[in-house]
Design a protein around this motif. Structure first.
Motif, mmCIF file in Angstrom:
data_model
loop_
_atom_site.group_PDB
_atom_site.id
_atom_site.type_symbol
_atom_site.label_atom_id
_atom_site.label_comp_id
_atom_site.label_asym_id
_atom_site.label_seq_id
_atom_site.Cartn_x
_atom_site.Cartn_y
_atom_site.Cartn_z
ATOM 1 N N GLU A 292 0.836 -1.206 0.000
ATOM 2 C CA GLU A 292 0.000 0.000 0.000
ATOM 3 C C GLU A 292 0.870 1.256 0.000
ATOM 4 N N THR A 293 1.958 1.224 0.769
ATOM 5 C CA THR A 293 2.867 2.361 0.821
ATOM 6 C C THR A 293 3.504 2.612 -0.542
ATOM 7 N N ALA A 294 3.863 1.526 -1.240
ATOM 8 C CA ALA A 294 4.461 1.665 -2.570
ATOM 9 C C ALA A 294 3.498 2.379 -3.510
ATOM 10 N N ASP A 295 2.227 1.975 -3.476
ATOM 11 C CA ASP A 295 1.206 2.625 -4.310
ATOM 12 C C ASP A 295 1.054 4.097 -3.954
ATOM 13 N N ASP A 296 0.949 4.378 -2.639
ATOM 14 C CA ASP A 296 0.771 5.757 -2.184
ATOM 15 C C ASP A 296 1.975 6.615 -2.550
ATOM 16 N N TYR A 297 3.170 6.037 -2.412
ATOM 17 C CA TYR A 297 4.394 6.785 -2.702
ATOM 18 C C TYR A 297 4.463 7.148 -4.182
ATOM 19 N N LEU A 298 4.111 6.196 -5.040
ATOM 20 C CA LEU A 298 4.120 6.470 -6.476
ATOM 21 C C LEU A 298 3.161 7.597 -6.828
ATOM 22 N N GLU A 299 1.954 7.538 -6.258
ATOM 23 C CA GLU A 299 0.939 8.525 -6.617
ATOM 24 C C GLU A 299 1.199 9.890 -5.999
ATOM 25 N N LYS A 300 1.552 9.912 -4.708
ATOM 26 C CA LYS A 300 1.574 11.178 -3.979
ATOM 27 C C LYS A 300 2.949 11.827 -3.881
ATOM 28 N N ILE A 301 3.999 11.030 -3.963
ATOM 29 C CA ILE A 301 5.357 11.597 -3.914
ATOM 30 C C ILE A 301 5.940 11.711 -5.322
ATOM 31 N N GLU A 302 5.820 10.635 -6.101
ATOM 32 C CA GLU A 302 6.363 10.642 -7.459
ATOM 33 C C GLU A 302 5.389 11.241 -8.469
ATOM 34 N N GLY A 303 4.106 11.359 -8.080
ATOM 35 C CA GLY A 303 3.120 11.967 -8.972
ATOM 36 C C GLY A 303 2.705 11.073 -10.126
ATOM 37 N N ILE A 304 2.691 9.755 -9.902
ATOM 38 C CA ILE A 304 2.336 8.793 -10.953
ATOM 39 C C ILE A 304 1.013 8.131 -10.589
ATOM 40 N N ASN A 305 -0.025 8.403 -11.372
ATOM 41 C CA ASN A 305 -1.352 7.865 -11.109
ATOM 42 C C ASN A 305 -1.567 6.593 -11.925
ATOM 43 N N ALA A 306 -1.898 5.495 -11.240
ATOM 44 C CA ALA A 306 -2.019 4.192 -11.899
ATOM 45 C C ALA A 306 -3.065 4.213 -13.004
ATOM 46 N N TYR A 307 -4.232 4.774 -12.712
ATOM 47 C CA TYR A 307 -5.317 4.788 -13.692
ATOM 48 C C TYR A 307 -4.919 5.555 -14.948
ATOM 49 N N GLU A 308 -4.314 6.727 -14.751
ATOM 50 C CA GLU A 308 -3.937 7.548 -15.900
ATOM 51 C C GLU A 308 -2.859 6.871 -16.739
ATOM 52 N N VAL A 309 -1.881 6.262 -16.082
ATOM 53 C CA VAL A 309 -0.793 5.600 -16.810
ATOM 54 C C VAL A 309 -1.324 4.434 -17.632
ATOM 55 N N ILE A 310 -2.149 3.593 -16.996
ATOM 56 C CA ILE A 310 -2.672 2.410 -17.682
ATOM 57 C C ILE A 310 -3.639 2.813 -18.801
ATOM 58 N N THR A 311 -4.476 3.828 -18.541
ATOM 59 C CA THR A 311 -5.417 4.311 -19.559
ATOM 60 C C THR A 311 -4.673 4.818 -20.792
ATOM 61 N N ASP A 312 -3.525 5.459 -20.562
ATOM 62 C CA ASP A 312 -2.732 5.988 -21.673
ATOM 63 C C ASP A 312 -1.853 4.926 -22.340
ATOM 64 N N GLY A 313 -1.975 3.681 -21.852
ATOM 65 C CA GLY A 313 -1.212 2.597 -22.456
ATOM 66 C C GLY A 313 0.211 2.483 -21.961
ATOM 67 N N GLY A 314 0.508 3.130 -20.836
ATOM 68 C CA GLY A 314 1.854 3.087 -20.292
ATOM 69 C C GLY A 314 2.053 1.949 -19.303
ATOM 70 N N GLU A 315 3.216 1.919 -18.705
ATOM 71 C CA GLU A 315 3.551 0.894 -17.717
ATOM 72 C C GLU A 315 3.562 1.516 -16.329
ATOM 73 N N TYR A 316 2.720 0.994 -15.455
ATOM 74 C CA TYR A 316 2.711 1.477 -14.068
ATOM 75 C C TYR A 316 3.935 0.907 -13.366
ATOM 76 N N PRO A 317 4.795 1.759 -12.804
ATOM 77 C CA PRO A 317 6.098 1.296 -12.295
ATOM 78 C C PRO A 317 6.069 0.655 -10.908
#
Length: 317
Positions: free
Chosen positions: A226-251
């Motif tokens: 859960e922390t990994a997910d939160d860190y990606l979204e809130k610290i790194e600014g990477i939103n899973a839904y937006e990345v996947i919707t755009d055809g990218g790779e969620y890191p």
């Protein structure tokens, strides 16, 4: 566009921020904090609209095709929503750093909870920390994207007030670090990593191997995944839904060391696992050509992870 058309987006935005800061710095009551976050979010959005307005004034209209100077003068128009505002800023060449967008997004989420439900006691410290870092972000955005000689006398006065009051928040953030320094040092001695909290954004998140993380300041706690997910979204600014919707790779990946899905790839390309604290530089991991998982790079692996390599040898035998 004619210079005679006045639009006080910046003045109004700074006024919102200033009024919010005055009550926030002076008072700890929940009711004051409730209205403070509403004013902060409104102020931030107005300042972003001013930055867009300076580049292309028609684009602050919800429908730029319906933009006209008369409606602009009277204020009789629907303005661009927040998500489109960010997209349009990018289109005109204004890059808002991903961490800044993440800080603002998290504050807006907290605002929505407060608007529709209530301000819970456990939210108070996290909210203050979030507001603190957003204020620093906004001051930097103004400095970067709004020319000083374009500030009106009123905007200049309000800008000075915001910076003075915000400096008290910098002192507040420093006091947080000082308050927890001994405890944080003790945790480091026990082998913990101290990180930026994805809830309050203060450097008070304690992470031990194989344990749940906990923020000493706002009490945020979560397991490693859960922390990994939160860190990606809130610290790194990477939103899973937006990345996947755009055809990218969620890191978010399976860690080669502990084999849990707690490994993130940061914006700088490096990797970190929230479960076992393993770290790699970008070039030290690669994807297996067979199963696609990440593994430690080697000159003799033929592009295969250890498991696939062993399976290949077994088949040959």
């Amino acid at each position: 566009m004619k210079k005679t058309i006045p639009l006080n987006l910046l003045e109004n935005g700074l006024d919102f921020l200033n009024e919010a800061l005055l009550s926030l710095v002076a008072d700890n009551e929940k009711i004051k904090l409730k209205y403070t976050i509403l004013h902060i979010c409104a102020g931030v959005e107005l300042i972003l609209k001013q930055i867009l307005f300076d580049q292309r004034w028609q684009w602050i209209f919800h429908d730029p095709n319906k933009a006209n100077e008369n409606n602009l003068k009277t204020g009789n128009f629907q303005s661009v929503n927040y998500n489109d505002l960010l997209k349009r800023l990018q289109e005109v060449g204004i890059e808002i750093p991903e961490p800044v967008k993440a800080h603002i997004c998290e504050l807006r989420k907290k605002r929505n909870i407060i608007e529709h439900y209530s301000l819970l006691p456990e939210m108070l410290d996290g909210l203050r920390g979030n507001i603190s870092i957003v204020l620093m972000d906004v001051i930097d955005l103004i400095k970067t994207h709004i020319e000083d000689n374009k500030l009106t006398p009123i905007a200049r006065r309000l800008h000075g007030k915001v910076k003075r009051n915000a400096s008290r928040f910098e002192e507040y953030s420093q006091k947080i670090i000082e308050r927890y320094k001994k405890v944080l040092d003790a945790e480091v001695d026990r082998g913990a990593l101290i990180m930026q909290c994805p809830n309050c954004f203060q450097p008070t998140l304690v992470s031990h191997v194989e344990e749940k993380v906990k923020c000493l300041f706002c009490s945020y706690t979560a397991d490693a995944e859960e922390t990994a997910d939160d860190y990606l979204e809130k610290i790194e600014g990477i939103n899973a839904y937006e990345v996947i919707t755009d055809g990218g790779e969620y890191p978010l990946f399976t860690c080669p060391s502990c084999e849990t899905t707690c490994l993130i790839r940061k914006n700088d390309g490096s990797y970190f696992c929230f479960k076992c604290h393993a770290e790699w530089e970008a070039e030290e991991l690669r994807n297996c050509i067979c199963c696609g998982c990440l593994y430690e790079n080697s000159t003799e692996d033929l592009g295969l992870c250890p498991k696939c390599f062993e399976q290949g040898i077994s088949k040959d035998d």
